[in-house]
Motif scaffolding. Structure first.
Motif, PDB file in Angstrom:
ATOM      1  N   ALA A 129      87.985-111.270   4.571  1.00  0.00           N
ATOM      2  CA  ALA A 129      88.898-111.621   3.569  1.00  0.00           C
ATOM      3  C   ALA A 129      88.127-112.453   2.572  1.00  0.00           C
ATOM      4  O   ALA A 129      87.311-113.097   2.955  1.00  0.00           O
ATOM      5  CB  ALA A 129      90.044-111.980   3.547  1.00  0.00           C
ATOM      6  N   ASP A 130      88.239-112.400   1.139  1.00  0.00           N
ATOM      7  CA  ASP A 130      87.508-113.003   0.287  1.00  0.00           C
ATOM      8  C   ASP A 130      87.667-114.810   0.700  1.00  0.00           C
ATOM      9  O   ASP A 130      86.589-115.405   0.518  1.00  0.00           O
ATOM     10  CB  ASP A 130      87.765-112.628  -1.320  1.00  0.00           C
ATOM     11  CG  ASP A 130      89.294-112.909  -1.568  1.00  0.00           C
ATOM     12  OD1 ASP A 130      90.162-113.230  -0.738  1.00  0.00           O
ATOM     13  OD2 ASP A 130      89.535-112.681  -2.757  1.00  0.00           O
ATOM     14  N   ASN A 131      88.775-115.037   0.835  1.00  0.00           N
ATOM     15  CA  ASN A 131      89.018-116.479   0.925  1.00  0.00           C
ATOM     16  C   ASN A 131      88.311-116.887   2.383  1.00  0.00           C
ATOM     17  O   ASN A 131      87.678-117.924   2.512  1.00  0.00           O
ATOM     18  CB  ASN A 131      90.478-116.781   1.204  1.00  0.00           C
ATOM     19  CG  ASN A 131      91.137-116.590  -0.212  1.00  0.00           C
ATOM     20  OD1 ASN A 131      90.578-117.128  -1.390  1.00  0.00           O
ATOM     21  ND2 ASN A 131      92.195-115.719  -0.464  1.00  0.00           N
ATOM     22  N   ALA A 132      88.407-115.990   3.334  1.00  0.00           N
ATOM     23  CA  ALA A 132      87.824-116.517   4.687  1.00  0.00           C
ATOM     24  C   ALA A 132      86.312-116.673   4.403  1.00  0.00           C
ATOM     25  O   ALA A 132      85.556-117.355   5.017  1.00  0.00           O
ATOM     26  CB  ALA A 132      88.078-115.662   5.776  1.00  0.00           C
ATOM     27  N   CYS A 133      85.530-115.567   3.511  1.00  0.00           N
ATOM     28  CA  CYS A 133      84.316-115.659   3.529  1.00  0.00           C
ATOM     29  C   CYS A 133      83.912-116.831   2.448  1.00  0.00           C
ATOM     30  O   CYS A 133      82.938-117.628   2.696  1.00  0.00           O
ATOM     31  CB  CYS A 133      83.811-114.195   2.826  1.00  0.00           C
ATOM     32  SG  CYS A 133      83.827-113.009   4.097  1.00  0.00           S
ATOM     33  N   GLY A 134      84.768-117.189   1.539  1.00  0.00           N
ATOM     34  CA  GLY A 134      84.457-118.436   0.676  1.00  0.00           C
ATOM     35  C   GLY A 134      84.483-119.555   1.472  1.00  0.00           C
ATOM     36  O   GLY A 134      83.648-120.350   1.225  1.00  0.00           O
ATOM     37  N   ALA A 135      85.467-119.810   2.663  1.00  0.00           N
ATOM     38  CA  ALA A 135      85.303-120.722   3.425  1.00  0.00           C
ATOM     39  C   ALA A 135      83.943-120.784   4.262  1.00  0.00           C
ATOM     40  O   ALA A 135      83.381-121.873   4.430  1.00  0.00           O
ATOM     41  CB  ALA A 135      86.459-120.838   4.306  1.00  0.00           C
ATOM     42  N   ILE A 136      83.632-119.704   4.838  1.00  0.00           N
ATOM     43  CA  ILE A 136      82.487-119.757   5.514  1.00  0.00           C
ATOM     44  C   ILE A 136      81.220-120.032   4.432  1.00  0.00           C
ATOM     45  O   ILE A 136      80.356-121.005   5.009  1.00  0.00           O
ATOM     46  CB  ILE A 136      82.152-118.381   6.243  1.00  0.00           C
ATOM     47  CG1 ILE A 136      83.237-118.033   7.344  1.00  0.00           C
ATOM     48  CG2 ILE A 136      80.507-118.273   6.637  1.00  0.00           C
ATOM     49  CD1 ILE A 136      83.042-116.838   8.183  1.00  0.00           C
TER      50      ILE A 136
END
Length: 502
Positions: free
Chosen positions: A239-246
């Motif tokens: 998900a975009d937010n999970a990837c943004g966090a990574i």
């Protein structure tokens, strides 16, 4: 030298980046696609646009790459969450995708509470029934387009459909599935109980894997269309937010992210699978295995600034629009903005509320309106931080990415409004960076995502809160919080006069 591609399938554009195994960005290409908004509250896209623009972007990237194409070893994805893509038994798209920022499903959210119960829904999915999630969209199609749902064999999330076209393999992963209201977040499996209670066939749900899972190589057709090697490995993505966090190294306890894109997100890492925020903020599976994150959302963060520019300064770049921002005093000379242009999510789950400028007089200039918009967006994000702090979490250092990190005055505003140290990244690429890191880890370049982040993610500048500014913003924030309650009834009355409602 080895390379990976990160694909970020966003709301307004797809972004494709090429990185080497030192985390250096070699190429970055974006392609825009339109929204389809037939009525107030509707937001759809044609999935074919995602395929065409992503294919074009990768082809352009490969054509400008001067190395051996076979050294591009892997590709992974970040995607806009919650969107509904329905496929028939021949895996053909049945209708336009209904997107995360579509708010037509208030009725279906009430149905979910009636059928499941709020307490049970929070216990299983960790999230309240909100219009943006996927399950309400499924129920809307079931109610208003039953002939469409009767033909459906599977529902997909946007990036999962893109990955299917690339590989021919159908599936999803936990971080995106967590945004459907159909996943048991703690147990990492689809909830048969919820499917049964709301009358959705569990067979519509995709097989699930980890975000880092290898899911195949690209098809011959996609290889020919893009120029990529047919041996290119494909990984599930997130998900975009999970990837943004990574991509911002939010991979351990105590780390918090502020991401301002079309929507705005404040996200904090969690290791526990059963923390209870009573649905006040979202609680999702991370793209890091066996990790979670809690998140507050402002629906129209960067979108508010885009709207302001396109409405009052069309054709200007943001540098020109915000010229003189630092010279405007805190509070924009008595002007306050609430960024509720498409409703709100945190802390007010309200699809009817709309934005306001409060305190306008004839002396206000355009730059003061711009400052008020930026302060209003930041206040909205602070409301999520307040929920975190009230739950006992320490939020004293925040990594800021997205549009809010591109202007240093705005970064200082964040430090002062949040009363926290703000860190800007040197090579910030947002969710696309996280997607590329999933591919790098999947290809075996690093033994952990944390070690990958140490190589790929670097800090640039930091901004400390100024105590006198913090005091002023605390006063202004108390006024900001009153605007929602004092305009809620007015906006409910105005709803019948909006486009598509009469």
């Amino acid at each position: 030298m080895k390379f990976v591609i990160g694909v970020d399938l966003g709301t307004s554009a797809v972004k494709v980046i090429l990185l080497n195994n030192r985390g250096e960005v070699f190429s970055e290409i974006s392609k825009e696609y339109p929204l389809i908004q037939e009525k107030d509250g509707y937001s759809e896209q044609d999935p074919q646009e995602w395929i065409e623009k992503t294919t074009s972007a990768i082809r352009e990237l490969v054509e400008t790459f001067d190395g051996e194409v076979s050294t591009i070893e892997g590709i992974s994805f970040s995607g806009q969450m919650h969107g509904l893509v329905l496929l028939n038994r021949d895996n053909k798209v049945l209708r336009n995708a209904i997107l995360w920022n579509d708010t037509r499903t208030t009725e279906q959210c009430r149905q979910i509470y009636d059928l499941v119960g709020k307490e049970k829904l929070l216990q299983i999915t960790k999230n309240p029934a909100l219009e943006g999630f996927t399950l309400p969209k499924l129920l809307w199609v079931k109610q208003y387009e039953p002939e469409i749902l009767s033909q459906a064999s599977v529902f997909m999330l946007p990036k999962d459909y893109l990955r299917y076209i690339m590989t021919g393999n159908i599936g999803s992963e936990y971080s995106d599935a967590a945004g459907t209201l159909l996943l048991n977040v703690a147990e990492k499996k689809w909830s048969e109980e919820i499917c049964d209670l709301v009358g959705i066939d569990k067979n519509l749900c995709l097989p699930l894997v980890e975000s880092t899972a290898f899911v195949g190589t690209i098809t011959k057709e996609f290889s020919e269309a893009t120029g990529l090697s047919a041996t290119t490995k494909v990984f599930a993505g997130g998900a975009d937010n999970a990837c943004g966090a990574i991509g911002a190294s939010i991979l351990s306890e105590g780390k918090t992210l502020c991401s301002i894109g079309t929507s705005g997100v404040v996200l904090s890492y969690e290791e526990e699978k059963n923390r209870d925020f009573e649905g006040k903020v979202h609680y999702f599976n991370h793209s890091k295995e066996n990790a979670y994150y809690t998140m507050g959302v402002t629906l129209a963060a960067g979108y508010s600034l885009n709207w302001f520019r396109d409405t009052f300064a069309k054709g200007e770049d943001f540098g020109t629009l915000l010229d003189g921002l630092a010279d405007v005093p805190i509070g924009a000379n008595g002007l306050l903005f609430t960024p509720y242009l498409v409703g709100e999510r945190t802390p007010h789950a309200d699809s009817v509320i709309r934005g306001s400028f409060i305190g306008m007089d004839a002396s206000h200039r355009r730059i003061e309106f711009a400052r008020a918009v930026i302060e209003g967006i930041t206040f909205s994000l602070r409301e999520s931080i307040e929920i975190f702090r009230n739950s006992g979490k320490t939020v004293d250092t925040i990594i800021s990415i997205g549009g809010g990190a591109k202007n240093e005055t705005w970064l200082q505003i964040q430090a002062d409004v949040f009363n926290a140290k703000i860190i800007k990244l040197t090579n910030e690429q947002g969710a696309a960076m996280g997607a590329a890191m999933l591919a790098a880890y999947g290809c075996g370049w690093y033994p952990s995502l944390e070690e990958c982040a140490n190589q790929f993610v670097h800090y640039d500048k930091s901004f400390e809160p100024i105590s006198s500014n913090v005091k002023k913003y605390n006063q202004l924030f108390e006024l900001y919080k009153q605007v929602y309650t004092q305009t809620k009834e007015l906006n409910a009355g105005l709803k019948i006069f909006r486009k598509g409602e009469i």
